[in-house]
Design an enzyme around this catalytic site. Sequence first.
Site, PDB file in Angstrom:
ATOM      1  N   ASN A  11      -3.390 -24.726   5.998  1.00  0.00           N
ATOM      2  CA  ASN A  11      -4.038 -23.445   6.292  1.00  0.00           C
ATOM      3  C   ASN A  11      -5.481 -23.495   5.765  1.00  0.00           C
ATOM      4  OD1 ASN A  11      -5.028 -20.762   5.800  1.00  0.00           O
ATOM      5  ND2 ASN A  11      -2.981 -20.005   6.222  1.00  0.00           N
ATOM      6  N   HIS A  14      -8.980 -20.321   3.607  1.00  0.00           N
ATOM      7  CA  HIS A  14      -9.795 -20.221   2.386  1.00  0.00           C
ATOM      8  C   HIS A  14     -11.128 -20.939   2.521  1.00  0.00           C
ATOM      9  CE1 HIS A  14      -6.932 -17.969   0.055  1.00  0.00           C
ATOM     10  NE2 HIS A  14      -6.012 -18.677   0.658  1.00  0.00           N
ATOM     11  N   HIS A  47      -5.429 -17.792  10.361  1.00  0.00           N
ATOM     12  CA  HIS A  47      -4.963 -16.415  10.526  1.00  0.00           C
ATOM     13  C   HIS A  47      -6.166 -15.554  10.879  1.00  0.00           C
ATOM     14  CE1 HIS A  47      -2.719 -12.780   8.467  1.00  0.00           C
ATOM     15  NE2 HIS A  47      -3.089 -12.519   9.716  1.00  0.00           N
ATOM     16  N   ARG A  49      -7.398 -12.268  11.048  1.00  0.00           N
ATOM     17  CA  ARG A  49      -6.962 -10.945  10.571  1.00  0.00           C
ATOM     18  C   ARG A  49      -7.725  -9.848  11.275  1.00  0.00           C
ATOM     19  NH1 ARG A  49      -4.075 -11.202   5.331  1.00  0.00           N
ATOM     20  NH2 ARG A  49      -4.167  -8.951   5.488  1.00  0.00           N
ATOM     21  N   ARG A  53     -11.615 -11.018   7.698  1.00  0.00           N
ATOM     22  CA  ARG A  53     -12.149 -11.301   6.362  1.00  0.00           C
ATOM     23  C   ARG A  53     -12.439 -12.789   6.149  1.00  0.00           C
ATOM     24  NH1 ARG A  53      -6.975 -10.077   2.548  1.00  0.00           N
ATOM     25  NH2 ARG A  53      -7.093  -8.070   3.591  1.00  0.00           N
ATOM     26  N   GLU A  73      -1.764 -17.692  13.229  1.00  0.00           N
ATOM     27  CA  GLU A  73      -1.047 -16.564  12.612  1.00  0.00           C
ATOM     28  C   GLU A  73      -1.712 -15.271  13.031  1.00  0.00           C
ATOM     29  OE1 GLU A  73      -1.144 -16.980   8.404  1.00  0.00           O
ATOM     30  OE2 GLU A  73       0.095 -18.758   8.415  1.00  0.00           O
ATOM     31  N   THR A 103      -3.349 -11.113   0.340  1.00  0.00           N
ATOM     32  CA  THR A 103      -2.827 -12.092   1.284  1.00  0.00           C
ATOM     33  C   THR A 103      -1.530 -11.503   1.833  1.00  0.00           C
ATOM     34  OG1 THR A 103      -2.057 -14.372   1.545  1.00  0.00           O
ATOM     35  CG2 THR A 103      -1.661 -13.366  -0.599  1.00  0.00           C
ATOM     36  N   THR A 104      -0.917 -12.192   2.800  1.00  0.00           N
ATOM     37  CA  THR A 104       0.323 -11.684   3.371  1.00  0.00           C
ATOM     38  C   THR A 104       1.348 -11.486   2.251  1.00  0.00           C
ATOM     39  OG1 THR A 104      -0.227 -13.149   5.186  1.00  0.00           O
ATOM     40  CG2 THR A 104       1.898 -12.049   5.303  1.00  0.00           C
ATOM     41  N   GLU A 158       9.492 -18.836  10.064  1.00  0.00           N
ATOM     42  CA  GLU A 158       8.787 -19.351   8.896  1.00  0.00           C
ATOM     43  C   GLU A 158       9.305 -18.536   7.732  1.00  0.00           C
ATOM     44  OE1 GLU A 158       4.559 -20.160   8.874  1.00  0.00           O
ATOM     45  OE2 GLU A 158       4.502 -19.892   6.704  1.00  0.00           O
ATOM     46  N   HIS A 198       3.983 -20.126   1.943  1.00  0.00           N
ATOM     47  CA  HIS A 198       3.347 -19.081   1.143  1.00  0.00           C
ATOM     48  C   HIS A 198       3.569 -19.321  -0.345  1.00  0.00           C
ATOM     49  CE1 HIS A 198       1.388 -15.417   0.031  1.00  0.00           C
ATOM     50  NE2 HIS A 198       0.986 -15.325   1.270  1.00  0.00           N
ATOM     51  N   GLY A 199       2.459 -19.477  -1.043  1.00  0.00           N
ATOM     52  CA  GLY A 199       2.514 -19.649  -2.495  1.00  0.00           C
ATOM     53  C   GLY A 199       2.987 -21.020  -2.946  1.00  0.00           C
ATOM     54  N   GLY A 220      -1.869 -23.575   2.028  1.00  0.00           N
ATOM     55  CA  GLY A 220      -3.307 -23.366   2.084  1.00  0.00           C
ATOM     56  C   GLY A 220      -3.951 -23.301   0.722  1.00  0.00           C
TER      57      GLY A 220
END
Length: 247
Positions: A11, A14, A47, A49, A53, A73, A103-104, A158, A198-199, A220
């Site tokens: 991802n 960032h 993603h 958004r 952002r 995404e 974040t999500t 996912e 995620h994370g 990411g």
Amino acid sequence: MTASSVLLGVNIDHVAFIKKSRETSYPDLVQTVKLCEKSGADSITIHLREDRRHIQDHDAVLIRQHCKKLNFEMANTNEMITFALELKPDFCCFVPENRDEKTTEGGLALNKMTKIQEKSFKKDIERLKQAGIEVSLFIDPDEEIVKKTKELGATSVELHTGQYAIEYESNNHQSEFKKLKDAARLANNLSLKVNAGHGLNYKNLQQILKLPHLNELNIGHAIIAESVFIGLDDAIKKIKRIIDNSD
Ligand code: PXP
């Protein structure tokens, strides 16, 4: 599926975030895509958004032109579905979106949808599939939500590993891991591809690689953070080594 055949989606939101924060032309996102692929990324995730952002519309179009496999995404909105149908990524992953979040923050609340919302979501998923795009839903590891993902016609899940990642920090992650394991088994029984993300980071990844039927991991933040110290190439190779050595 053995862990060494688990795919890595990187991802790059960032990286886009750094570019957007100063409205500069650098860091170059096409160069980022090329480097990620050369270093071992099997796909690139972005993603777009609602608040733009980090990734911008023109970034997404340029990245699509230059990357081998794109995972897009997006929130479930008409604007995003129209955009995705034009962009034609290889995969679309629907995620919940909330303006105030960093974040999500969790999976899609599929269990809270009305019948009308379900019908409309099903139709949108079908439109994307008809356009040749694989559709994944970002969900919490919950039996009913996995079943709902199948009913809605998605091709993949996912699994949201964010809660697992939080619990891992206080060494209290085993019950979250069990939920992920059960959800992965159920998804596979329902012929859904199993992705997760995620994370995830260089430490908590080891156990996630023990999940059954794992197809792809999306990572990411940890990779981009590590690249500050060792560069993007080595940061990706370091994650790949963990994946490949975890059989
Ligand atoms: N998967 C999904 C659906 C996400 O929304 C994100 C964050 O954008 C990730 C994976 C990657 O999470 P992280 O940046 O924490 O690795």
